[in-house]
Design an enzyme around this catalytic site. Structure first.
Site, PDB file in Angstrom:
ATOM      1  N   CYS A 160      -0.833  -8.288  -1.128  1.00 33.22           N
ATOM      2  CA  CYS A 160      -0.845  -6.755  -0.168  1.00 33.22           C
ATOM      3  C   CYS A 160       0.016  -6.581   0.835  1.00 33.22           C
ATOM      4  O   CYS A 160       0.355  -5.537   1.484  1.00 33.22           O
ATOM      5  CB  CYS A 160      -1.792  -6.610   0.436  1.00 33.22           C
ATOM      6  SG  CYS A 160      -3.413  -6.432  -0.825  1.00 33.22           S
ATOM      7  N   SER A 206     -11.427  -5.893   4.214  1.00 29.46           N
ATOM      8  CA  SER A 206     -11.136  -6.583   3.089  1.00 29.46           C
ATOM      9  C   SER A 206     -12.336  -7.571   2.408  1.00 29.46           C
ATOM     10  O   SER A 206     -13.372  -7.348   2.974  1.00 29.46           O
ATOM     11  CB  SER A 206      -9.923  -7.565   2.913  1.00 29.46           C
ATOM     12  OG  SER A 206      -9.542  -8.188   4.034  1.00 29.46           O
ATOM     13  N   SER A 207     -12.087  -8.328   1.269  1.00 28.90           N
ATOM     14  CA  SER A 207     -13.086  -8.616   0.960  1.00 28.90           C
ATOM     15  C   SER A 207     -12.700 -10.575   0.900  1.00 28.90           C
ATOM     16  O   SER A 207     -11.872 -11.168   0.256  1.00 28.90           O
ATOM     17  CB  SER A 207     -13.564  -8.036  -0.702  1.00 28.90           C
ATOM     18  OG  SER A 207     -12.928  -8.854  -1.541  1.00 28.90           O
ATOM     19  N   ASP A 217       0.648  -1.531   0.148  1.00 28.87           N
ATOM     20  CA  ASP A 217       0.156  -0.022   0.469  1.00 28.87           C
ATOM     21  C   ASP A 217       0.609   1.066   0.100  1.00 28.87           C
ATOM     22  O   ASP A 217       0.393   2.622  -0.347  1.00 28.87           O
ATOM     23  CB  ASP A 217      -1.411   0.022   1.498  1.00 28.87           C
ATOM     24  CG  ASP A 217      -2.177  -1.382   0.996  1.00 28.87           C
ATOM     25  OD1 ASP A 217      -2.085  -1.770   0.520  1.00 28.87           O
ATOM     26  OD2 ASP A 217      -2.793  -1.152   2.214  1.00 28.87           O
ATOM     27  N   ARG A 232     -16.464  -7.692 -10.922  1.00 26.40           N
ATOM     28  CA  ARG A 232     -16.046  -6.219 -10.889  1.00 26.40           C
ATOM     29  C   ARG A 232     -14.999  -6.018 -12.177  1.00 26.40           C
ATOM     30  O   ARG A 232     -13.947  -5.554 -12.631  1.00 26.40           O
ATOM     31  CB  ARG A 232     -14.979  -5.258  -9.675  1.00 26.40           C
ATOM     32  CG  ARG A 232     -15.641  -6.016  -8.680  1.00 26.40           C
ATOM     33  CD  ARG A 232     -14.163  -5.838  -7.461  1.00 26.40           C
ATOM     34  NE  ARG A 232     -14.428  -6.314  -6.247  1.00 26.40           N
ATOM     35  CZ  ARG A 232     -13.700  -6.604  -5.530  1.00 26.40           C
ATOM     36  NH1 ARG A 232     -12.516  -5.739  -5.664  1.00 26.40           N
ATOM     37  NH2 ARG A 232     -14.119  -7.024  -4.250  1.00 26.40           N
ATOM     38  N   HIS A 259      -8.101  -0.438  -3.775  1.00 20.62           N
ATOM     39  CA  HIS A 259      -6.853  -1.432  -4.166  1.00 20.62           C
ATOM     40  C   HIS A 259      -6.884  -2.373  -5.832  1.00 20.62           C
ATOM     41  O   HIS A 259      -8.284  -2.722  -5.254  1.00 20.62           O
ATOM     42  CB  HIS A 259      -5.941  -1.768  -3.171  1.00 20.62           C
ATOM     43  CG  HIS A 259      -5.494  -0.905  -2.278  1.00 20.62           C
ATOM     44  ND1 HIS A 259      -5.421  -1.250  -0.476  1.00 20.62           N
ATOM     45  CD2 HIS A 259      -5.608   0.485  -1.791  1.00 20.62           C
ATOM     46  CE1 HIS A 259      -5.080  -0.753   0.159  1.00 20.62           C
ATOM     47  NE2 HIS A 259      -4.905   1.058  -0.768  1.00 20.62           N
ATOM     48  N   ASP A 316      -5.510  -4.946  -6.684  1.00 14.57           N
ATOM     49  CA  ASP A 316      -4.791  -6.393  -6.858  1.00 14.57           C
ATOM     50  C   ASP A 316      -5.828  -7.940  -6.735  1.00 14.57           C
ATOM     51  O   ASP A 316      -5.488  -8.638  -6.791  1.00 14.57           O
ATOM     52  CB  ASP A 316      -3.833  -6.474  -6.666  1.00 14.57           C
ATOM     53  CG  ASP A 316      -3.232  -5.553  -5.212  1.00 14.57           C
ATOM     54  OD1 ASP A 316      -4.335  -5.442  -4.776  1.00 14.57           O
ATOM     55  OD2 ASP A 316      -1.979  -5.978  -4.711  1.00 14.57           O
TER      56      ASP A 316
END
Length: 396
Positions: free
Chosen positions: A381, A328-329, A144, A296, A277, A279
């Protein structure tokens, strides 16, 4: 004749090695002569990895629940932030994450990669600038804050107030690289005044946010440049970036001007109501090879297909709903780290993703990173690749 040969031999040795200089105080300094001796050199996301920075979960704190944090987090966890902002993340969870990341580092070393780690700092301490108060977050995600372009390390001007002093954990490493010949640039530090954030940004409705994102409207304004390095993806002379909740167009333009004509910055966008972000949405894993998130889709995908790129739809993640993902996901399943074009680090639990890589002729090296995922990132990350063995090429 002998003296001439000897002199020429010594000259060659002199040109290949570091020159030892002496100050008036007799303290030796090493000055690198050979251009290829720089310890920092990386041009893309897939050349053979030789050295990497891996983040630390130690001391991770829940950020204060400010507008920029609220705009970037899942509504189901807002109560967690309101209750725990400024306090350490659940310690048993962090303990598990520490163990996972240590094993991750061990595997990297086993694969021949040099691993560097940031300093351990106290992130719970509140700090104050003339414009705001906040506590820290962590030094878990070097991706990041740091991006390597060629032999240059660039510190990103991140948008979260809780990350204002995050650079301090990496300074000892960066100074060491600088002394050994690397370029070191810090992008303009944002003031983070209230004007950087749209206080009226509607953050409850996902659909509202989706419409606003497509209109180019986000919680960050154009008051000053800001960007997270994790919104950039490198492919040699072409670098792809998304305008997101933490990366504004002033930040993108700063990077474009800074890198100059040798590189081309392509701004791309996705059907994403909450971009932050790139990636976990669009991960370039080889020359002309990209993994794309089916939830997405990229609005400019035809640009890649026309250039002859292969676009692979990411396998569905298998992360259970019961597992906490505070920052996050589930799509961290596609947030992988390439050791080279034929080896990839991915999560042990993500069997569909493992099979996807095997079908591409890429060998998965698996590590369990579930608890570390909860703090906001996958393998990509948790790392900044410092040195990859390769040269600057054009792939687009």
């Amino acid at each position: 004749m002998i003296s001439v040969i000897l002199r020429n031999s010594l000259q060659k040795i002199f040109n290949r090695r570091c020159i030892r200089l002496v100050h008036q105080n007799h303290e030796p300094i090493e000055v690198k002569e050979a251009k290829d001796s720089c310890p920092v050199s990386s041009h893309n996301e897939w050349d053979p990895l030789e050295e990497v920075i891996v983040g630390r979960p130690e001391g991770a704190c829940v950020p204060t629940f400010s507008i920029e944090v609220k705009a970037n987090t899942n509504q189901k966890y807002w109560g967690f932030y309101e209750t725990n902002g400024g306090e350490p993340f659940p310690q048993e969870h962090v303990k598990q994450a520490i163990a996972e990341v240590e094993e991750f580092c061990n595997i990297l070393r086993h694969e021949g990669v040099v691993v560097r780690r940031p300093d351990i700092l106290d992130w719970s301490e509140e700090y104050e600038t003339p414009d705001f108060k906040a506590n820290g977050l962590y030094a878990a995600m070097p991706r990041d804050i740091l991006i390597v372009v060629g032999n240059e390390i660039i510190e990103a001007p991140m948008a979260w107030r809780s990350r204002f002093f995050e650079y301090r954990a990496y300074r000892s490493i960066i100074k060491d690289y600088f002394r050994k010949g690397a370029k070191w640039t810090t992008a303009p530090k944002p003031e983070m005044k209230d004007e950087l954030y749209d206080k009226s940004y509607p953050i409850k409705s996902v659909e509202d946010r989706r419409v606003l994102a497509e209109q180019g409207k986000f919680v960050t304004t154009e008051f000053e440049p800001c960007f997270d390095a994790a919104d950039f993806m490198r492919a040699g002379k072409d670098i792809f970036v998304q305008r997101s909740q933490v990366t504004n167009r002033m930040g993108i333009e700063w990077m474009r001007r800074h890198l100059g004509s040798e590189y081309k910055i392509h701004e791309i966008s996705f059907n994403d109501p909450n971009p932050m972000h790139i990636d976990g949405t669009f991960n370039i894993i080889g020359p002309g090879l990209v993994i794309s998130n089916p939830d997405r889709p990229c609005h400019q995908i035809d640009m890649f297909k026309k250039a002859g790129w292969k676009v692979v739809t990411a396998a569905d993640p298998v992360m259970p709903d019961s597992h906490p993902l505070w920052m996050s996901s589930k799509w961290l399943s596609m947030n992988v780290l390439m050791l080279d074009e034929k080896r990839v680090l991915c999560d042990t639990n993500e069997i569909p993703t493992i099979k996807m890589f095997e079908s591409l002729g890429i060998k998965p090296i698996t590590v369990n990173l579930r608890y570390a995922n909860s703090l906001g990132g996958g393998f990509h990350c948790w790392t900044t690749d410092v040195r990859r063995r390769g040269t600057l090429e054009s792939y687009f």
